[in-house]
Motif scaffolding. Structure first.
Motif, mmCIF file in Angstrom:
data_model
loop_
_atom_site.group_PDB
_atom_site.id
_atom_site.type_symbol
_atom_site.label_atom_id
_atom_site.label_comp_id
_atom_site.label_asym_id
_atom_site.label_seq_id
_atom_site.Cartn_x
_atom_site.Cartn_y
_atom_site.Cartn_z
ATOM 1 N N ALA A 40 -29.467 29.910 -20.468
ATOM 2 C CA ALA A 40 -29.524 28.744 -21.350
ATOM 3 C C ALA A 40 -28.310 28.600 -22.251
ATOM 4 C CB ALA A 40 -30.785 28.808 -22.211
ATOM 5 N N THR A 41 -27.602 29.682 -22.513
ATOM 6 C CA THR A 41 -26.511 29.601 -23.482
ATOM 7 C C THR A 41 -25.133 29.772 -22.862
ATOM 8 O OG1 THR A 41 -26.639 31.966 -24.007
ATOM 9 C CG2 THR A 41 -27.966 30.461 -25.338
ATOM 10 N N ALA A 42 -25.064 30.215 -21.631
ATOM 11 C CA ALA A 42 -23.770 30.424 -20.996
ATOM 12 C C ALA A 42 -23.163 29.094 -20.571
ATOM 13 C CB ALA A 42 -23.940 31.342 -19.791
ATOM 14 N N GLU A 43 -21.889 29.093 -20.362
ATOM 15 C CA GLU A 43 -21.187 27.871 -19.980
ATOM 16 C C GLU A 43 -21.199 27.673 -18.464
ATOM 17 O OE1 GLU A 43 -20.118 25.553 -22.070
ATOM 18 O OE2 GLU A 43 -20.959 26.789 -23.657
ATOM 19 N N TYR A 44 -22.353 27.859 -17.841
ATOM 20 C CA TYR A 44 -22.480 27.666 -16.410
ATOM 21 C C TYR A 44 -22.856 26.227 -16.115
ATOM 22 C CZ TYR A 44 -22.818 32.748 -16.414
ATOM 23 O OH TYR A 44 -22.581 34.078 -16.600
#
Length: 151
Positions: free
Chosen positions: A52-56
């Motif tokens: 939810a927080t990664a820049e994927y």
């Protein structure tokens, strides 16, 4: 990427550093717990935060299918995660830069109120303290949409 789940007695394959739906499904299908947390001495970081927080692409590109899979498999969105009272939504207020991930959790009844704990506050206050403008704007827009839809 392989990692050991404490207490499970076995290893699971999952794509923590490069998430993909196949790896996540395999993790759950082989007994992986959607509420699994990476545990430090006083902090439990839920695996879902990696997604939810990664820049994927899954979060920043609008594809929430992997986040939805966590929720479908039983992730407890409002569980207390640390001794201070942090919840998933507290971490989202601090870290999440994805509007679609935030709206997904708001719509799935992520608690934006003040969790019980000495060092936490409600979602908006926490986002302001963290200077997370994306979370602030998304929350305010979501509240405005809720008011408009109830008319």
């Amino acid at each position: 990427f392989t990692f050991f789940l404490p207490g499970s007695g076995s290893c699971y394959w999952t794509a923590v550093w490069n998430p993909n739906m196949e790896g996540l499904r395999a993790f759950f299908d082989n007994g992986g717990d959607p509420n699994h947390c990476i545990v430090d001495t006083q902090v439990k970081l839920p695996l879902i935060l990696w997604y939810a927080t990664a820049e994927y692409d899954l979060a920043s590109g609008g594809d929430t299918s992997m986040l939805e899979l966590f929720l479908e498999r039983g992730y407890k969105l409002n569980q207390k995660l640390v001794w201070m009272g942090f919840t998933t939504m507290t971490f989202m207020a601090h870290l999440c830069k994805s509007q679609v991930a935030l709206v997904l959790f708001f719509n799935r009844k992520g608690d934006t109120g003040k969790p019980k704990g000495p060092f936490v506050s409600d979602f908006l206050f926490t986002a302001k303290q963290a200077n997370n403008q994306v979370a602030i704007d998304t929350y305010n827009d979501w509240i405005m949409m809720q008011k408009e839809s109830s008319r």
